[in-house]
Design a protein around this motif. Structure first.
Motif, PDB file in Angstrom:
ATOM      1  N   ASP A 197       5.676  -8.603   4.397  1.00 28.22           N
ATOM      2  CA  ASP A 197       6.307  -7.079   4.241  1.00 28.22           C
ATOM      3  C   ASP A 197       3.894  -7.022   4.294  1.00 28.22           C
ATOM      4  N   VAL A 201       2.629  -3.783   6.320  1.00 22.57           N
ATOM      5  CA  VAL A 201       2.037  -2.508   6.286  1.00 22.57           C
ATOM      6  C   VAL A 201       0.383  -2.970   6.590  1.00 22.57           C
ATOM      7  N   ASN A 204       0.553  -1.704  10.131  1.00 19.97           N
ATOM      8  CA  ASN A 204       0.790  -0.041   9.556  1.00 19.97           C
ATOM      9  C   ASN A 204      -0.023   0.879  10.234  1.00 19.97           C
TER      10      ASN A 204
END
Length: 722
Positions: A197, A201, A204
């Motif tokens: 994750d 992140v 992103n």
């Protein structure tokens, strides 16, 4: 300044427009460079965002793969526990098969996870996303730290996976062979999820940052475009407006020049296409409109009577585009200089104009760029020159007749005038005769042909070249009509002009003769001495015929010794003597042209280089005999035979059956001639038939004796009373 220089300067001015617009070109180039740079930077940002998106997809796929590993290991452990509870009473075969299948699935998932970790670490092939075949390695920084945690756990994970995958399930010695890996997967799953994750992140955040930059670049590009547009409109448009005003002024002045100039001006390219600009006068000269861009030869095709002139004009203009061709040297070869053309005038009526085309090269940077054509109407000048030439010709003709009248024998002159008048009246009567069939038309032609030919012979013997010229023109027209299959009354109208000239010339020479004779009769001074001088010439006919034979020989490049006896015998009836003199002209012409050989040919035949012609007029008791004999080639029957076949009057077989006597008699057939070409002295085919007809009218007879290569003798015998 010449037209060529003017057009060249205009062309140079157009070329200099590139220099005037250099600022605009540079500004547009700078603007395009900036916009292109922004677009390229935006492209790089978009590519980076796409790369990060693929990496996010790969990280998500890795997360799903770890979940699949957890599920598979737990499935192995759960199956072991269930089999242990049954204490071996279950179906062992089914149990083993299920566990082996789970081991295979665990091995495939483990390999897939290993490949994803390697791709994210170092980059490599990746075909999960449509249209993508590879993924780049994760960059340095925050995104690398969670990947390191995943790799650390994976190092511990792999041995446990290998052990569970490789354990022989069929042995059944260790029912807890998957327990360790299942416990490890469950204990580390959350850590793996969190690390992945973190990677997603971070990626992103990169995508969001690049997207923001891309929007900024787009806004900057739009802003620069608006600013440039405002700058262009406010500055360069003003400059363009000034330049356009100057160009419009030049075009207007050019248009005014083209509207005012009194000659046709236009430019031709290498393909002979007319330029877009041409003078208004050109439309009037050609009687056409709107021919810009058209081929000059096509525009002139219905105006020029001879298509060869157009082809030559095309070749001439193409030679002007050849730099090796000297313009001054080929100027005289211009086929459209003072050329007659059929032009439709403003009233829509076709008329003939004489147009003079001048072609000049137009140079640009030392190269031949165009050809400037100047067209002027020289109709009045040409017609004036023709009129002057005709008047000069008429004056020369009158001087010739005047000289002849002053020096000719009165009786010979009177005989010629009377003979000419009779022939003219005969022609006029023939033209008036009604016609009922085609044969009547051709009979008219033959009769007129004989009269004209006889008149030409008489005039030629007296050196009246004006009569000879008109008669030859008439003979050509008559011969053309004879070659047609059918005739009508209108065909004879073409003879009217020449016949009118012939009649007028006869009347003119008669008027001159009357005036001069009146002067001779009325005065006692110089004029009387002229009369005495003429009377002293005791043999005028002999002198006339001798001079005629001499001129014939010179024209035909031959040598002739001529002897004449009895033609001036006053005891012979004047009418008979005059008619036989006319026939003597025909016989002498045949003797010189057809009989006597050239000096070279005579020498080859062991003859003297000069041929001999003897003419004798004998006065008998009740007859008059004219004999003309030459020592030339004689009459060749074989030549006559070949001519009959050539003209299609006989086939080869039929002609071969004709004997020499019959063949020789063919020379008296109307239209027959053995001459290869027609001219003033031979080739018309109306010589011997005139003699035959005239002797028949005089109730006489014609005798002919000949030997090939030796001689020809023709005797005309007529009674004194007929």
């Amino acid at each position: 300044m010449s037209n060529t220089q003017t057009v060249a300067e205009l062309t140079d001015e157009q070329n200099s427009s590139l220099k005037r617009y250099r600022g605009i070109i540079i500004s547009i180039a700078v603007f395009l460079a900036i916009v292109s740079g922004l677009m390229y930077y935006g492209y790089l940002l978009a590519q980076q965002a796409n790369k990060s998106q693929v990496q996010i997809d790969a990280a998500g796929t890795l997360s799903d793969t770890f979940y699949d590993l957890l599920v598979t290991t737990q499935s192995l452990q759960l199956a072991n526990l269930e089999y242990a509870v049954e204490q071996g009473q279950g179906d062992k075969t089914e149990y083993v098969a299920n566990q082996v299948e789970n081991q295979k699935l665990l091995e495939e998932t483990r390999s897939y996870a290993q490949n994803l970790i390697n791709v994210m670490d170092k980059g490599g092939a990746y075909d999960v996303v449509e249209g993508v075949d590879s993924v780049e390695a994760l960059g340095q920084g925050a995104v690398r730290q969670p990947l390191g945690k995943v790799q650390e756990i994976w190092k511990q994970y792999q041995p446990l996976l290998d052990s569970a995958i490789k354990y022989p399930v069929a042995s059944g010695s260790d029912p807890d062979f998957a327990k360790a890996v299942a416990i490890f997967a469950a204990d580390n799953q959350d850590t793996l999820y969190e690390s992945i994750d973190e990677i997603i992140v971070s990626l992103n955040e990169d995508v969001t940052e690049n997207s923001a930059k891309l929007r900024t670049v787009q806004m900057v590009g739009i802003g620069l475009s608006l600013l440039y547009f405002l700058f262009f409109v406010s500055f360069f448009i003003r400059r363009l407006g000034k330049a356009d005003q100057a160009a419009a002024l030049v075009r207007r002045e050019n248009r005014e020049i083209l509207q005012t100039v009194n000659s046709g001006l236009f430019l031709l390219d290498k393909n002979l296409n007319i330029g877009s600009q041409y003078s208004d006068e050109l439309e009037r000269l050609w009687g056409k409109k709107d021919f810009a861009g058209q081929n000059m030869l096509s525009v002139l095709s219905d105006m020029v009577s001879n298509p060869v002139d157009l082809e030559t004009a095309g070749s001439f203009v193409r030679q002007l585009y050849n730099p090796r061709t000297k313009e001054k040297l080929i100027e005289s070869l211009n086929p459209l200089a003072r050329s007659p053309m059929n032009v439709t005038n403003q009233s829509g009526v076709k008329e003939t104009r004489y147009l003079d085309f001048k072609f000049n090269r137009v140079y640009q940077d030392g190269e031949i760029a165009r050809v400037l054509v100047s067209v002027s109407d020289v109709t009045n000048a040409v017609l004036l020159e023709d009129k002057i030439a005709k008047e000069r010709e008429q004056n020369d003709l009158q001087m010739e007749m005047l000289s002849f009248i002053l020096n000719a024998d009165v009786q010979l002159l009177t005989d010629f005038i009377e003979s000419a008048k009779k022939r003219n009246n005969s022609i006029n009567e023939v033209l008036k005769q009604p016609v009922q069939a085609q044969a009547d038309f051709f009979n008219k032609l033959r009769t007129i042909f004989r009269e004209v030919h006889g008149l030409k012979g008489d005039a030629s013997s007296l050196s009246l070249h004006g009569f000879v010229s008109i008669a030859e023109h008439l003979e050509d027209s008559l011969r053309d009509l004879q070659g047609r299959k059918t005739l009508n009354g209108e065909d004879f109208l073409t003879l009217a002009v020449s016949l009118e000239e012939l009649f007028n010339l006869t009347q003119t020479i008669e008027d001159f003769n009357n005036r001069i004779n009146n002067l001779t009769t009325d005065n006692n001074g110089k004029s009387s001495r002229q009369a005495v001088q003429r009377a002293a010439n005791s043999e005028p006919v002999k002198g006339q015929l001798s001079k005629y034979v001499e001129e014939l020989a010179q024209r035909n490049h031959k040598k002739v010794d001529f002897s004449c006896e009895g033609m001036d015998n006053q005891a012979v009836n004047l009418t008979i003597r005059s008619q036989l003199r006319e026939l003597a002209v025909q016989l002498l012409r045949n003797a010189v042209v057809h009989g006597i050989e050239t000096p070279e040919e005579r020498i080859k035949q062991h003859k003297l280089d000069a041929g001999h012609i003897r003419l004798v007029l004998e006065d008998g008791d009740d007859f008059v005999r004219l004999t003309v004999q030459d020592d030339g080639v004689g009459i060749n029957p074989e030549l006559i035979r070949s001519k009959l076949v050539e003209k299609g009057e006989y086939s080869h077989d039929a002609a071969a059956k004709l004997d020499s006597r019959v063949l020789i008699q063919k020379i008296f057939t109307p239209g027959f001639s053995t001459a290869a070409d027609s001219g003033e002295d031979a080739g018309r085919g109306v010589g011997m038939d005139i003699i035959s007809d005239r002797i028949k009218q005089m109730k006489g007879k014609v005798s002919l004796a000949t030997r090939t290569g030796a001689y020809t003798r023709i005797i005309l015998t007529v009674p004194k009373k007929f």
